[in-house]
Scaffold this motif. Structure first.
Motif, short mmCIF file in Angstrom:
data_model
loop_
_atom_site.label_atom_id
_atom_site.label_comp_id
_atom_site.label_asym_id
_atom_site.label_seq_id
_atom_site.Cartn_x
_atom_site.Cartn_y
_atom_site.Cartn_z
N LEU A 123 0.84 -1.20 0.00
CA LEU A 123 0.00 0.00 0.00
C LEU A 123 0.87 1.25 0.00
O LEU A 123 0.58 2.22 -0.68
N LYS A 124 1.94 1.20 0.79
CA LYS A 124 2.84 2.35 0.84
C LYS A 124 3.53 2.55 -0.51
O LYS A 124 3.69 3.67 -0.98
N ARG A 125 3.90 1.43 -1.14
CA ARG A 125 4.55 1.55 -2.45
C ARG A 125 3.56 2.09 -3.48
O ARG A 125 3.91 2.91 -4.32
N LEU A 126 2.33 1.62 -3.40
CA LEU A 126 1.29 2.09 -4.31
C LEU A 126 1.11 3.60 -4.16
O LEU A 126 0.97 4.33 -5.14
N ARG A 127 1.15 4.06 -2.91
CA ARG A 127 1.02 5.50 -2.68
C ARG A 127 2.17 6.27 -3.33
O ARG A 127 1.96 7.28 -3.99
N VAL A 128 3.39 5.76 -3.14
CA VAL A 128 4.55 6.44 -3.72
C VAL A 128 4.42 6.52 -5.25
O VAL A 128 4.65 7.57 -5.85
N LEU A 175 -8.40 11.37 -6.54
CA LEU A 175 -8.29 12.65 -5.81
C LEU A 175 -7.36 12.49 -4.61
O LEU A 175 -6.56 13.36 -4.30
N ARG A 176 -7.50 11.35 -3.95
CA ARG A 176 -6.69 11.13 -2.75
C ARG A 176 -5.23 10.84 -3.09
O ARG A 176 -4.32 11.45 -2.54
N GLU A 177 -4.99 9.91 -4.01
CA GLU A 177 -3.62 9.43 -4.21
C GLU A 177 -2.85 10.17 -5.30
O GLU A 177 -1.66 10.39 -5.16
N LEU A 178 -3.51 10.52 -6.38
CA LEU A 178 -2.80 11.23 -7.44
C LEU A 178 -2.67 12.71 -7.08
O LEU A 178 -1.63 13.32 -7.26
N ASP A 179 -3.75 13.29 -6.55
CA ASP A 179 -3.76 14.72 -6.24
C ASP A 179 -3.39 15.01 -4.80
O ASP A 179 -3.12 16.17 -4.46
N GLY A 180 -3.41 13.99 -3.93
CA GLY A 180 -3.07 14.21 -2.53
C GLY A 180 -4.04 15.12 -1.79
O GLY A 180 -3.67 15.80 -0.85
N LEU A 185 -12.16 3.64 0.29
CA LEU A 185 -10.76 3.62 -0.11
C LEU A 185 -10.09 2.29 0.21
O LEU A 185 -9.25 1.81 -0.55
N SER A 186 -10.48 1.69 1.32
CA SER A 186 -9.91 0.39 1.67
C SER A 186 -10.27 -0.65 0.61
O SER A 186 -9.42 -1.42 0.17
N ARG A 187 -11.52 -0.63 0.18
CA ARG A 187 -11.95 -1.54 -0.89
C ARG A 187 -11.19 -1.27 -2.17
O ARG A 187 -10.77 -2.19 -2.87
N ALA A 188 -11.04 0.01 -2.49
CA ALA A 188 -10.32 0.38 -3.71
C ALA A 188 -8.90 -0.19 -3.68
O ALA A 188 -8.42 -0.75 -4.67
N ARG A 189 -8.24 -0.07 -2.54
CA ARG A 189 -6.83 -0.49 -2.45
C ARG A 189 -6.70 -2.01 -2.54
O ARG A 189 -5.76 -2.52 -3.17
#
Lengths: 88, 188
Positions: free
Chosen positions: A44-49, B143-148, B170-174
């Protein structure tokens, strides 16, 4: 003891908010004993990076070959020309 | 003092495709992305006298597009308020965990070096995986991960009723994304 499903939720939640002290301890305890969830947390952390990097570099995940269609381009050009006349 | 701007025709020529990619990454629909681009350039035409040259032209235009997009999300998420409930409700029928809450899928080791992850090829796989998510879920994730963007702001823009629903989404998405990357990139 947390299930993997609960642990995966807390791992994700930790990335978007803050865990209570109790949640944090429960997650650490589970991850300490569960290989799959440890891997999940790390990925998950890598995905975030990766996502943030893409966000900073091009603000998109699409390759540069993804372009506006000719039809849409013409339509927008037309709309701009009309508006430009109006603003003169 | 005034700053030399390109003409609107040149905006389309120079930045049209980049702005289009920005829009379609976030709204997914080509027609909608083109509409947002048109609105953006028309708004820029009206506002061009206020352009002070602190940012590059492209940054300025992207800023306008971002506003247009957020407005669009605000409006459309308030029109169909029931979709959120559905997405959270079926959390129980989860294909990734068994009834005891243990992983049902295998989580492979991501052995490819991180350098490989910068390739356009990898980004294309990531994009396809994000596209497979339900629409609202993918928009929230981007919005959360690409745009922060901050969690609270996303809840407001996307009309998500509680932070808990947001976390669940978001948990499901991940979980889905990680699995999709396993299948299509790391574990081919």
């Amino acid at each position: 003891m947390l299930t993997c499903k609960e642990a995966s939720f807390l791992a994700s939640k930790e990335m978007d908010g803050t865990l209570s002290w109790r949640e944090k301890m429960a997650l650490r305890l589970h991850v300490g004993m569960c290989d799959m969830c440890r891997r999940y947390l790390r990925d998950l952390k890598r995905l975030r990076v990766m996502m943030r990097r893409a966000g900073i570099v091009g603000q998109t995940l699409l390759p540069t070959t993804a372009t506006l269609s000719e039809k849409a381009r013409e339509r927008i050009k037309q709309a701009l020309n009309n508006a430009a006349q109006f603003h003169k | 003092m005034t700053y030399e701007l390109s003409t609107p025709d040149q905006w389309l020529e120079l930045y049209g495709d980049a702005l289009y990619r920005y829009a379609i990454t976030r709204v997914r629909d080509p027609d909608l992305a083109a509409d947002l681009l048109q609105d953006t350039l028309l708004a820029a035409l009206k506002a061009k006298d206020n352009f002070m040259g602190q940012a590059s032209e492209q940054t300025w235009l992207t800023g306008i597009l971002k506003h247009k997009m957020i407005d669009f999300f605000r409006k459309s998420s308030r029109e169909k308020t029931d979709t959120m409930g559905d997405e959270v409700a079926d959390y129980k029928n989860d294909s990734f965990f068994d009834e005891k809450g243990s992983w049902r899928v295998d989580l492979s080791v991501w052995s490819k070096p991180d350098k490989a992850l910068e390739q356009e090829e990898f980004l294309a796989v990531l994009q396809r995986c994000v596209d497979k998510l339900p629409q609202k879920m993918s928009q929230v994730f981007i919005l959360r991960e690409l745009d922060g963007m901050e969690s609270e702001e996303i809840c407001d823009v996307m009309a998500i009723s509680s932070l808990n629903n947001f976390w669940v989404m978001l948990s499901r998405a991940r979980v889905q994304l990680r699995h999709c990357l396993d299948m299509n990139w790391f574990n081919q």
